[in-house]
Design a protein around this motif. Structure first.
Motif, PDB file in Angstrom:
ATOM      1  N   VAL A 199       0.835  -1.201   0.000  1.00  0.00           N
ATOM      2  CA  VAL A 199       0.000   0.000   0.000  1.00  0.00           C
ATOM      3  C   VAL A 199       0.872   1.255   0.000  1.00  0.00           C
ATOM      4  N   LEU A 200       1.919   1.276   0.808  1.00  0.00           N
ATOM      5  CA  LEU A 200       2.825   2.425   0.842  1.00  0.00           C
ATOM      6  C   LEU A 200       3.503   2.636  -0.508  1.00  0.00           C
ATOM      7  N   LYS A 201       3.942   1.548  -1.148  1.00  0.00           N
ATOM      8  CA  LYS A 201       4.577   1.656  -2.462  1.00  0.00           C
ATOM      9  C   LYS A 201       3.601   2.236  -3.492  1.00  0.00           C
ATOM     10  N   CYS A 202       2.364   1.772  -3.456  1.00  0.00           N
ATOM     11  CA  CYS A 202       1.354   2.278  -4.389  1.00  0.00           C
ATOM     12  C   CYS A 202       1.066   3.758  -4.135  1.00  0.00           C
ATOM     13  N   TRP A 203       0.974   4.128  -2.859  1.00  0.00           N
ATOM     14  CA  TRP A 203       0.726   5.521  -2.496  1.00  0.00           C
ATOM     15  C   TRP A 203       1.862   6.413  -2.954  1.00  0.00           C
ATOM     16  N   ASN A 221      -8.529   5.048   1.308  1.00  0.00           N
ATOM     17  CA  ASN A 221      -9.984   4.931   1.429  1.00  0.00           C
ATOM     18  C   ASN A 221     -10.671   4.662   0.097  1.00  0.00           C
ATOM     19  N   HIS A 222      -9.993   4.891  -1.001  1.00  0.00           N
ATOM     20  CA  HIS A 222     -10.624   4.772  -2.314  1.00  0.00           C
ATOM     21  C   HIS A 222     -10.132   3.584  -3.128  1.00  0.00           C
ATOM     22  N   LEU A 223      -9.280   2.745  -2.553  1.00  0.00           N
ATOM     23  CA  LEU A 223      -8.729   1.628  -3.311  1.00  0.00           C
ATOM     24  C   LEU A 223      -9.074   0.292  -2.676  1.00  0.00           C
ATOM     25  N   SER A 224      -9.117  -0.718  -3.528  1.00  0.00           N
ATOM     26  CA  SER A 224      -9.383  -2.080  -3.066  1.00  0.00           C
ATOM     27  C   SER A 224      -8.168  -2.954  -3.362  1.00  0.00           C
ATOM     28  N   ASP A 238      -7.252  -3.058  -6.953  1.00  0.00           N
ATOM     29  CA  ASP A 238      -6.473  -1.917  -7.448  1.00  0.00           C
ATOM     30  C   ASP A 238      -4.979  -2.141  -7.238  1.00  0.00           C
ATOM     31  N   TYR A 239      -4.615  -2.677  -6.092  1.00  0.00           N
ATOM     32  CA  TYR A 239      -3.204  -2.957  -5.818  1.00  0.00           C
ATOM     33  C   TYR A 239      -2.679  -4.059  -6.738  1.00  0.00           C
ATOM     34  N   ILE A 240      -3.502  -5.075  -6.952  1.00  0.00           N
ATOM     35  CA  ILE A 240      -3.127  -6.156  -7.868  1.00  0.00           C
ATOM     36  C   ILE A 240      -2.862  -5.598  -9.260  1.00  0.00           C
ATOM     37  N   GLU A 241      -3.742  -4.741  -9.725  1.00  0.00           N
ATOM     38  CA  GLU A 241      -3.587  -4.159 -11.060  1.00  0.00           C
ATOM     39  C   GLU A 241      -2.280  -3.378 -11.181  1.00  0.00           C
ATOM     40  N   GLN A 242      -1.959  -2.585 -10.182  1.00  0.00           N
ATOM     41  CA  GLN A 242      -0.727  -1.798 -10.234  1.00  0.00           C
ATOM     42  C   GLN A 242       0.517  -2.692 -10.285  1.00  0.00           C
ATOM     43  N   ILE A 243       0.470  -3.793  -9.561  1.00  0.00           N
ATOM     44  CA  ILE A 243       1.603  -4.723  -9.570  1.00  0.00           C
ATOM     45  C   ILE A 243       1.672  -5.466 -10.900  1.00  0.00           C
ATOM     46  N   GLU A 244       0.532  -5.925 -11.401  1.00  0.00           N
ATOM     47  CA  GLU A 244       0.510  -6.634 -12.686  1.00  0.00           C
ATOM     48  C   GLU A 244       1.011  -5.754 -13.828  1.00  0.00           C
ATOM     49  N   LEU A 268      -2.063 -11.345  -2.467  1.00  0.00           N
ATOM     50  CA  LEU A 268      -3.172 -10.410  -2.645  1.00  0.00           C
ATOM     51  C   LEU A 268      -4.398 -11.122  -3.210  1.00  0.00           C
ATOM     52  N   LYS A 269      -4.195 -12.004  -4.172  1.00  0.00           N
ATOM     53  CA  LYS A 269      -5.318 -12.733  -4.768  1.00  0.00           C
ATOM     54  C   LYS A 269      -5.970 -13.670  -3.750  1.00  0.00           C
ATOM     55  N   GLU A 270      -5.180 -14.189  -2.839  1.00  0.00           N
ATOM     56  CA  GLU A 270      -5.738 -15.022  -1.762  1.00  0.00           C
ATOM     57  C   GLU A 270      -6.694 -14.197  -0.894  1.00  0.00           C
ATOM     58  N   ARG A 271      -6.400 -12.948  -0.717  1.00  0.00           N
ATOM     59  CA  ARG A 271      -7.278 -12.069   0.081  1.00  0.00           C
ATOM     60  C   ARG A 271      -8.612 -11.838  -0.615  1.00  0.00           C
ATOM     61  N   LEU A 272      -8.628 -11.916  -1.942  1.00  0.00           N
ATOM     62  CA  LEU A 272      -9.885 -11.752  -2.683  1.00  0.00           C
ATOM     63  C   LEU A 272     -10.830 -12.932  -2.458  1.00  0.00           C
ATOM     64  N   ILE A 273     -10.248 -14.100  -2.243  1.00  0.00           N
ATOM     65  CA  ILE A 273     -11.036 -15.326  -2.085  1.00  0.00           C
ATOM     66  C   ILE A 273     -11.714 -15.371  -0.720  1.00  0.00           C
TER      67      ILE A 273
END
Length: 95
Positions: free
Chosen positions: A32-36, A58-61, A64-70, A89-94
């Motif tokens: 999250v810090l890297k994305c920010w 507050n505005h990201l899911s 969104d983080y997965i997309e930035q890494i991909e 991260l994908k495990e957290r979606l499940i």
């Protein structure tokens, strides 16, 4: 953290907060810090104030983080590598 009106801050504050928080965080908070930081640098480059950490998160899911890494916008080598972090991260979606 120095904040401006409307949930904005300065790039200097973002960089400082990132440096101060990064080493003591979990892998997820590091993502999250890297994305920010990346988003903030982009906004700064375009002459816009960065969002505060709270406003940004507050505005990201997780998606969104997965997309930035991909899209290779975020380097994850120091926290286990791209494939490892994407799997976590994908495990957290499940759940």
């Amino acid at each position: 953290m120095l904040k401006t009106d409307g949930g904005l801050t300065t790039i200097k504050s973002v960089r400082n907060d990132y440096r101060e928080a990064y080493n003591g965080c979990s892998w997820l908070t590091k993502v999250v810090l890297k994305c920010w930081l990346s988003h903030s640098e982009s906004r700064n480059k375009n002459n816009n104030y960065p969002f505060s950490f709270e406003n940004y998160t507050n505005h990201l899911s997780v998606r969104d983080y997965i997309e930035q890494i991909e899209l290779d916008m975020i380097d994850c080598e120091d926290i286990g590598g791209k494939d490892t972090i994407l799997a976590k991260l994908k495990e957290r979606l499940i759940r």
